[in-house]
Design an enzyme around this catalytic site. Structure first.
Site, PDB file in Angstrom:
ATOM      1  CB  THR A   1      58.558  24.609  31.848  1.00  0.00           C
ATOM      2  OG1 THR A   1      58.025  23.336  31.471  1.00  0.00           O
ATOM      3  CG2 THR A   1      59.968  24.737  31.311  1.00  0.00           C
TER       4      THR A   1
ATOM      5  CE  LYS B   1      59.523  20.871  29.154  1.00  0.00           C
ATOM      6  NZ  LYS B   1      58.149  20.872  29.457  1.00  0.00           N
TER       7      LYS B   1
ATOM      8  CE  LYS C   1      56.945  29.290  30.596  1.00  0.00           C
ATOM      9  NZ  LYS C   1      56.980  27.912  31.116  1.00  0.00           N
TER      10      LYS C   1
END
Ligand code: NAP
Length: 293
Positions: free
Chosen positions: A94, A169, A237
């Site tokens: 990701t 995502k 993150k």
């Protein structure tokens, strides 16, 4: 087509194992070589690549699954001089849509294809080969490798041009943050109400509030077990990426409340030394709502 996998962490290791089990994997590489050594010991048809440069030279399909943007860029940079024209790199990490687009452009200049293909479904989904995969890049390139992807993913959806997989995502990660907030808060409430937690999880998990996170993390959370899973630092993150995307989508100082609140909560957990725990350790903070500690 010779195939390699880079990054044998919590997600990469089981994904690579699925490919190896299907006879679709020739080489692996991991930054800490002991993980690669353990992998080839358990999967004897697969070899440990001596270096990233050699891996790049000898494979036409390369999977990556590393932590964050800079890590992915580092790996690609080392491979750049030896990558062969026509090679397909499929990144399941990701990272930001911007990084994906930039890498796709750089690699396209040397005739290498890049697909952003982040996944959802947790470590359990990786072990079962049932991940959901959202893909950005060339659909023709994706179609070439779909037979290989079916070993790790039950649902591969083409989202559009480069970066679209990662933008999708981000949607998933905002939703996952809200679900973590809801489940951990509700279960802390149930605990404070002195309810039978097993029964709560069973009955709520069979109704309209049922969800993957409650099903897979509810019991362990209430038993104070927070082994990853999905690390707090990694979701932090990802929410940082969502925040940056939000800033580019909306004018002024608009913000996504769930993202902002969860970033604060994860930062608190990280400051207390829980960065490597599963994100269900948010339960630690929610319990404090009901105590004076
Ligand atoms: P992890 O267990 O921490 O593994 C991270 C992997 O990346 C390790 O193999 C690590 O190597 C490697 N790595 C990190 N920095 C590197 C660098 N600079 N150069 C080369 N390799 C590097 O994390 P994970 O849970 O597998 O997550 C991997 C990616 O998938 C992340 O982007 C995460 O956001 C995403 N993801 C995770 C989940 C989940 O439930 N865990 C679900 C979907 C997506 P070392 O072994 O040497 O540290």
């Amino acid at each position: 087509m010779n195939t390699a996998f880079i990054g044998l962490g919590a997600m990469g290791q089981p994904m690579a194992a699925k490919l190896a089990g299907a006879g679709c994997l020739q080489q692996v590489w991991n930054r800490s070589s002991e993980k690669a050594a353990a992998f080839v010991a358990a999967n004897p048809t697969v070899a440990m690549a001596p270096s990233l440069a050699e891996l790049a030279q000898h494979n036409q399909l390369i999977f990556t699954c590393v932590s964050a943007d800079d890590d992915l860029c580092e790996v690609i940079e080392v491979m750049l001089p030896t990558l062969q024209k026509g090679t397909i790199i499929i990144d399941t990490s990701t990272v930001s849509a911007t990084t994906s687009r930039d890498l796709a452009a750089t690699l396209s200049d040397i005739g290498v294809h890049f697909l952003d293909a982040p996944v959802s479904g947790g470590v359990e989904g990786a072990i079962n080969g049932s991940l959901s995969m959202m893909v950005g890049g060339s659909e023709d390139v994706l179609d070439k490798i779909r037979p290989t992807l079916q070993h790790i993913s039950a649902r591969v959806v083409y989202m559009g041009p480069s970066g679209s997989g990662q933008s999708t995502k981000a949607v998933n990660q905002i939703m996952a943050a809200g679900i973590n907030q809801a489940v951990s808060e509700a279960l802390a409430f149930a605990e404070a109400a002195d309810l039978d937690m097993e029964k709560v999880i069973e009955v709520v998990g069979g109704g309209a509030a049922a969800n993957w996170f409650l099903q897979h993390r509810g019991a362990t959370m209430t038993q104070q077990q927070f082994d990853p899973g999905f690390k707090v630092a990694l979701h932090h993150k990802d929410l940082g990426l969502c925040k940056a995307m939000m800033e580019s989508l909306a004018d002024g100082d608009k913000a996504l409340p769930i993202v902002e609140m969860t970033l604060l909560h994860y930062q608190r957990l990280m400051d207390e030394g829980y960065a490597e725990e599963d994100i269900s350790s948010l339960f630690r903070l929610k319990r404090r709502l009901f105590s004076d500690d």
